[in-house]
Design a protein around this motif. Structure first.
Motif, PDB file in Angstrom:
ATOM      1  N   ARG A  65       0.836  -1.210   0.000  1.00 37.05           N
ATOM      2  CA  ARG A  65       0.000   0.000   0.000  1.00 37.05           C
ATOM      3  C   ARG A  65       0.864   1.251   0.000  1.00 37.05           C
ATOM      4  N   THR A  66       0.348   2.316  -0.615  1.00 39.59           N
ATOM      5  CA  THR A  66       1.001   3.615  -0.551  1.00 39.59           C
ATOM      6  C   THR A  66       0.549   4.293   0.735  1.00 39.59           C
ATOM      7  N   ILE A  67       1.506   4.736   1.528  1.00 38.90           N
ATOM      8  CA  ILE A  67       1.228   5.310   2.837  1.00 38.90           C
ATOM      9  C   ILE A  67       1.816   6.719   2.898  1.00 38.90           C
ATOM     10  N   THR A  68       1.032   7.661   3.413  1.00 40.31           N
ATOM     11  CA  THR A  68       1.500   9.029   3.622  1.00 40.31           C
ATOM     12  C   THR A  68       1.256   9.394   5.077  1.00 40.31           C
ATOM     13  N   LEU A  69       2.289   9.936   5.726  1.00 37.74           N
ATOM     14  CA  LEU A  69       2.145  10.373   7.109  1.00 37.74           C
ATOM     15  C   LEU A  69       3.108  11.528   7.390  1.00 37.74           C
TER      16      LEU A  69
END
Length: 116
Positions: free
Chosen positions: A47-51
């Protein structure tokens, strides 16, 4: 509920607030000078994760100190030889990130930015 579960739930609530505040005119400039969103692909999930993370930049190196690393898992995607990561600074920048754990257990992820 475990401590890890509590921290993860707190992060789920806190991260969108930080990202929204970074978009505000006055306070956003101050936030963006120390906090920026990173994006990466999960090693196992795909999954592509942004944080949002706190960072320090020195030239083409961006250093991210991981607070409470044993309670977080995102940085583990960058162990060993590391992996690609992008960060939204003045503009979106890409690079290669590697996680380092010192003898005291502290973790720092170093993102070496690609040339522009």
């Amino acid at each position: 509920m475990t401590l890890r579960g509590s921290i993860l739930r707190l992060g789920d609530a806190f991260n969108p607030v930080v990202m929204a505040a970074a978009g505000l005119p006055v306070v956003g400039n101050r936030i963006r000078s120390h906090i920026a969103p990173i994006t990466y692909t999960g090693r196992r999930s795909g999954r592509t994760i942004t944080l949002p993370v706190g960072y320090r930049r020195s030239g083409d190196a961006v250093k991210i100190a991981v607070a409470m690393p044993d309670q977080k898992t995102w940085w583990r995607n960058f162990r060993g030889e590391g992996a690609p990561m992008s960060i939204q600074l003045e503009e979106k920048r890409t690079g290669h990130a590697v996680a380092h754990r010192d003898e005291r257990g502290r973790v720092e992820v170093v993102l070496q930015l690609d040339p522009t």
